[in-house]
Design a protein around this motif. Structure first.
Motif, PDB file in Angstrom:
ATOM      1  N   GLN A 569       7.235  89.469  65.126  1.00  0.00           N
ATOM      2  CA  GLN A 569       8.084  90.359  65.906  1.00  0.00           C
ATOM      3  C   GLN A 569       7.871  90.105  67.385  1.00  0.00           C
ATOM      4  O   GLN A 569       6.778  89.704  67.813  1.00  0.00           O
ATOM      5  CB  GLN A 569       7.760  91.821  65.594  1.00  0.00           C
ATOM      6  CG  GLN A 569       8.157  92.277  64.215  1.00  0.00           C
ATOM      7  CD  GLN A 569       7.909  93.756  64.003  1.00  0.00           C
ATOM      8  OE1 GLN A 569       7.644  94.508  64.960  1.00  0.00           O
ATOM      9  NE2 GLN A 569       7.998  94.196  62.757  1.00  0.00           N
ATOM     10  N   LYS A 570       8.920  90.312  68.149  1.00  0.00           N
ATOM     11  CA  LYS A 570       8.797  90.199  69.599  1.00  0.00           C
ATOM     12  C   LYS A 570       7.675  91.122  70.073  1.00  0.00           C
ATOM     13  O   LYS A 570       7.602  92.286  69.699  1.00  0.00           O
ATOM     14  CB  LYS A 570      10.107  90.588  70.282  1.00  0.00           C
ATOM     15  CG  LYS A 570      10.072  90.521  71.812  1.00  0.00           C
ATOM     16  CD  LYS A 570      11.411  90.906  72.398  1.00  0.00           C
ATOM     17  CE  LYS A 570      11.389  90.849  73.915  1.00  0.00           C
ATOM     18  NZ  LYS A 570      10.451  91.823  74.511  1.00  0.00           N
ATOM     19  N   ALA A 587       4.525  86.331  71.289  1.00  0.00           N
ATOM     20  CA  ALA A 587       5.776  86.126  70.557  1.00  0.00           C
ATOM     21  C   ALA A 587       6.953  86.599  71.403  1.00  0.00           C
ATOM     22  O   ALA A 587       7.200  87.806  71.539  1.00  0.00           O
ATOM     23  CB  ALA A 587       5.742  86.870  69.226  1.00  0.00           C
ATOM     24  N   THR A 588       7.649  85.644  71.990  1.00  0.00           N
ATOM     25  CA  THR A 588       8.839  85.958  72.787  1.00  0.00           C
ATOM     26  C   THR A 588      10.004  86.310  71.862  1.00  0.00           C
ATOM     27  O   THR A 588       9.914  86.160  70.637  1.00  0.00           O
ATOM     28  CB  THR A 588       9.225  84.755  73.651  1.00  0.00           C
ATOM     29  OG1 THR A 588       9.563  83.658  72.781  1.00  0.00           O
ATOM     30  CG2 THR A 588       8.076  84.330  74.557  1.00  0.00           C
ATOM     31  N   ARG A 589      11.096  86.761  72.468  1.00  0.00           N
ATOM     32  CA  ARG A 589      12.267  87.117  71.667  1.00  0.00           C
ATOM     33  C   ARG A 589      12.767  85.922  70.878  1.00  0.00           C
ATOM     34  O   ARG A 589      13.066  86.028  69.679  1.00  0.00           O
ATOM     35  CB  ARG A 589      13.382  87.643  72.573  1.00  0.00           C
ATOM     36  CG  ARG A 589      14.663  88.027  71.807  1.00  0.00           C
ATOM     37  CD  ARG A 589      15.771  88.451  72.745  1.00  0.00           C
ATOM     38  NE  ARG A 589      16.127  87.401  73.683  1.00  0.00           N
ATOM     39  CZ  ARG A 589      16.898  86.337  73.351  1.00  0.00           C
ATOM     40  NH1 ARG A 589      17.357  86.187  72.118  1.00  0.00           N
ATOM     41  NH2 ARG A 589      17.191  85.426  74.266  1.00  0.00           N
ATOM     42  N   ALA A 592      10.452  85.027  67.985  1.00  0.00           N
ATOM     43  CA  ALA A 592      10.548  85.983  66.884  1.00  0.00           C
ATOM     44  C   ALA A 592      11.874  85.870  66.140  1.00  0.00           C
ATOM     45  O   ALA A 592      11.909  85.952  64.907  1.00  0.00           O
ATOM     46  CB  ALA A 592      10.367  87.395  67.424  1.00  0.00           C
ATOM     47  N   ASP A 593      12.951  85.681  66.876  1.00  0.00           N
ATOM     48  CA  ASP A 593      14.277  85.671  66.244  1.00  0.00           C
ATOM     49  C   ASP A 593      14.563  84.382  65.491  1.00  0.00           C
ATOM     50  O   ASP A 593      15.273  84.383  64.481  1.00  0.00           O
ATOM     51  CB  ASP A 593      15.372  85.873  67.302  1.00  0.00           C
ATOM     52  CG  ASP A 593      15.352  87.277  67.884  1.00  0.00           C
ATOM     53  OD1 ASP A 593      14.659  88.128  67.303  1.00  0.00           O
ATOM     54  OD2 ASP A 593      16.018  87.503  68.916  1.00  0.00           O
ATOM     55  N   GLU A 674       8.432  84.772  78.494  1.00  0.00           N
ATOM     56  CA  GLU A 674       9.830  84.974  78.101  1.00  0.00           C
ATOM     57  C   GLU A 674      10.746  84.032  78.885  1.00  0.00           C
ATOM     58  O   GLU A 674      11.661  83.420  78.315  1.00  0.00           O
ATOM     59  CB  GLU A 674      10.244  86.429  78.344  1.00  0.00           C
ATOM     60  CG  GLU A 674       9.622  87.435  77.398  1.00  0.00           C
ATOM     61  CD  GLU A 674      10.268  87.442  76.016  1.00  0.00           C
ATOM     62  OE1 GLU A 674      11.175  86.615  75.752  1.00  0.00           O
ATOM     63  OE2 GLU A 674       9.852  88.268  75.175  1.00  0.00           O
ATOM     64  N   SER A 677      10.342  80.486  77.689  1.00  0.00           N
ATOM     65  CA  SER A 677      10.996  80.317  76.400  1.00  0.00           C
ATOM     66  C   SER A 677      12.501  80.154  76.575  1.00  0.00           C
ATOM     67  O   SER A 677      13.125  79.292  75.944  1.00  0.00           O
ATOM     68  CB  SER A 677      10.693  81.538  75.509  1.00  0.00           C
ATOM     69  OG  SER A 677      11.322  81.417  74.255  1.00  0.00           O
TER      70      SER A 677
END
Length: 693
Positions: A569-570, A587-589, A592-593, A674, A677
């Protein structure tokens, strides 16, 4: 040079083993020197006239073969009845023409000559056997350090029950002989008597006939003492061992056992699975619910039932039990073992058994390059002493601890030399085992020494519930960090808790172990419908260069569930738990996505934003790295478990405002990650590759 001459002549016999033929030829030469008087003409010799004549060369070859046969007949348990020098006559004569000018049998007290000859032979066998058979042998620096630390006396019976090519036996013999020579006058009856004691008090048992021959030759080239080199299985019943061992070094008589037993590496095919062997050992049985192994006292009652027999067991554990059982009360052991035995929870019952029967004198963890390039197994050396009959094992005592950080070679086996004041390489290997051995001898002699980051002590009575014997757990440097963190409890407005107790909503876990091989798509041309997977290193990198691709349409329900559990998860903090432990990322967006993440990263999920930023700053500090090192374990690779992260102590302020600069720095790192990334995603989508496409 002689081996190269043989090799250059070619293999006249396709089944010939050049290494063993070199051993047989050397034995013939040594035998000739020992049976031929000083005034007689040697038999191991070829004249110029014989060399030029085909008949002359054949006659010399026949004589040399006869010399070997005469020697071999004295040791029918080591040499096969029809064993012969396999190379052809012309090749054999080439070897004789090189060797005949040298003498391999010096005066008994020419220790320096013997040491040089033995060292040259050991180097030859180490290199050639490794090249031909993939065999590897104990690093000679380790051998020397272990012998120095055990300090065998002249009359001590020294045994290696997993003798290999004789490295420990010859080193122990040289050490004892040096004591005999240094303590007596040349030519004196006392010196002759002591040298005789040296020759007759070193023993070896090795299951491979081939290696026994090599060990015998090594001892002959080191100054005799070869009668103690025997073939047999040290894990068998004592009564089945060679008669020389059962009569001269039976159970309860070795003063010193020094060995590097074979490791299984947890490979099933390398484990001991013979029930007739397993039943001889407590460690061959399943412990009872209290973790106690059955006691098996002698050969007569070993066929009796002692609980559940295991299907398989690691040979190094059986050797550990056998060494302790074989040793004389009051005797000492030096044994090389996988490092995981020191601290892995799965070995706690074995550690408890060992500590109940022996005093741990010293523990030395060895550098990861110690056995490279042959194997990367992480190892240690345990030094144990067995109490005298009817004496209890002490409840508390001081244990010498050391961590070898320099072993004089790199991971490819190339030597690494120490540097002088100007930064130039010297002729001395860059190693610390000599320093460790010297520190231990000082500790043994006077009870104290100057402690350092390499050498220090721990108290037996202070071992934790896991009975952790890993020196790293007692490192002054790492424990100084722990002490500094603990002192926050004494500061106003601060307390110390564990990461797992920071907040009831914190979750610390790792993904499931699973097999993804059936899902991997190699070099896909179109990744539209594929799922990207990142290894631990791939996730820790700022750029996502090492991506694997999964075709989830192939996945079973179990694999789909594993993939779901591996997603992050983010905001999750990710910590490497294998190999180089303690590396941290966020864990960046996008991470995670988009990606599935390896289970080699521990997930730390912290709902509170300020607490998350503070914890990220803490986990990325050298302080946290040192604390994680205190708990790492493993034989091949270092490991951490989620429970270690859960129990990591962390200073906590009464108010987050007290640490607002740290929280701001943590948030700044999160924002930077972030942005990095996003920039990486943009670069790979719109960068140079898009122009090529």
């Amino acid at each position: 040079m002689c081996h190269n001459r043989l090799y250059g002549r070619g293999m006249e016999n396709a089944d010939s083993d050049l290494t063993m033929d070199m051993v047989r030829i050397l034995l013939a030469k040594i035998y000739d020197e020992t049976v031929t008087s000083d005034t007689a003409y040697p038999h191991f010799w070829i004249t110029p006239e014989q060399y030029k004549s085909e008949d002359g060369r054949a006659a010399v070859a026949k004589t040399i073969r006869s010399l070997f046969h005469e020697y071999a007949e004295q040791y029918p348990t080591v040499f096969d009845k029809d064993e012969d020098i396999a190379v052809g006559d012309s090749t054999l004569v080439e070897a004789a023409s090189v060797l005949q000018d040298y003498s391999f049998v010096s005066r008994e007290d020419d220790a320096d000559d013997w040491d040089l000859m033995g060292a040259a032979y050991e180097q030859f066998t180490h290199v050639t056997l490794k090249r031909q058979q993939g065999q590897f042998f104990t690093n000679r620096l380790v051998v020397k350090a272990m012998v120095d630390m055990l300090d065998p006396d002249i009359a001590d019976k020294v045994l290696d029950p997993a003798g290999g090519s004789g490295g420990f036996a010859t080193a122990a013999f040289r050490y004892k002989r040096r004591k005999a020579i240094d303590g007596t006058k040349p030519g004196s009856p006392q010196r002759e008597r002591r040298l005789g004691l040296c020759k007759n008090s070193v023993f070896l048992v090795e299951i491979s006939k081939r290696l026994v021959k090599i060990a015998k030759t090594a001892m002959l080239l080191t100054g005799d003492g070869n009668t103690g080199m025997t073939q047999g299985n040290s894990l068998d019943k004592y009564s089945n061992l060679d008669g020389w061992i059962t009569s001269h070094c039976p159970k309860g008589t070795p003063d010193i056992i020094i060995t590097n037993p074979p490791f299984s590496g947890q490979k099933t095919e390398s484990m001991m699975m013979d029930p007739d062997i397993l039943k001889l050992f407590g460690f061959g049985h399943r412990p009872d619910p209290e973790g106690t192994f059955p006691t098996i006292t002698d050969d007569d009652d070993r066929d009796a039932g002692h609980g559940t027999l295991l299907i398989r067991q690691a040979p190094e554990l059986l050797f550990l039990e056998r060494c302790i059982d074989w040793l004389k009360p009051g005797g000492r052991i030096g044994i090389v073992l996988p490092k995981g035995i020191l601290d892995n929870r799965t070995y706690i019952n074995y550690r408890r058994w060992m500590l109940s029967r022996c005093k741990v004198d010293a523990v030395v963890t060895l550098h990861k390059n110690t056995f490279e390039p042959d194997t990367g197994v992480r190892t240690c050396v345990l030094f144990l002493s067995k109490p005298l009959e009817d004496d209890p094992v002490p409840g508390d005592y001081t244990i010498f601890m050391a961590q070898s950080r320099r072993v004089g070679k790199d991971s490819k086996g190339e030597p690494v030399f120490a540097l002088d004041e100007k930064g130039s390489a010297t002729s001395e290997l860059d190693e610390d085992l000599t320093q460790i051995a010297e520190a231990y001898k000082t500790f043994r002699d006077i009870g104290t020494f100057t402690e350092s980051e390499t050498c220090f002590t721990a108290e037996r009575g202070e071992l934790d519930d896991n009975l952790n014997l890993n020196p790293q757990h007692y490192s002054p440097e790492l424990n100084a960090t722990l002490e500094k963190v603990s002192k926050f409890d004494d500061k106003p407005d601060w307390s110390v808790t564990t990461i797992g107790q920071l907040d009831k909503n914190i979750r610390i876990y790792m993904g499931p172990r699973w097999s993804s091989r059936s899902l991997v798509v190699e070099d896909p041309s179109d990744t539209t419908n594929l799922t990207p997977y990142l290894t631990a290193n791939g996730a820790l990198e700022q750029r996502r260069m090492t991506v694997k691709w999964f075709d989830m349409s192939r996945a079973t329900d179990k694999q789909k569930e594993c993939v779901r559990m591996l997603r992050v998860q983010k905001g999750d903090i990710l910590i490497s738990r294998s190999g180089t432990i303690g590396k941290v990322t966020y864990a960046t967006r996008i991470l995670a996505d988009k990606y599935v993440i390896s289970d080699d990263l521990v997930r730390v999920r912290v709902p509170d934003e300020n607490m998350r930023a503070y914890l990220l700053a803490f986990l990325m500090s050298s302080t946290a790295m040192n604390l994680m090192k205190l708990d790492e374990f493993g034989s091949v690779q270092q490991h951490l478990q989620p429970r270690h992260i859960w129990g990591l102590p962390v200073p906590v302020p009464d108010s987050w405002e007290q640490v607002s600069p740290i929280i701001d720095a943590g948030k700044g790192m999160i924002s930077a990650m972030e942005q990095t990334s996003l920039a990486d995603e943009s670069l790979r989508t719109n960068g140079f590759d898009s122009l090529i496409e």
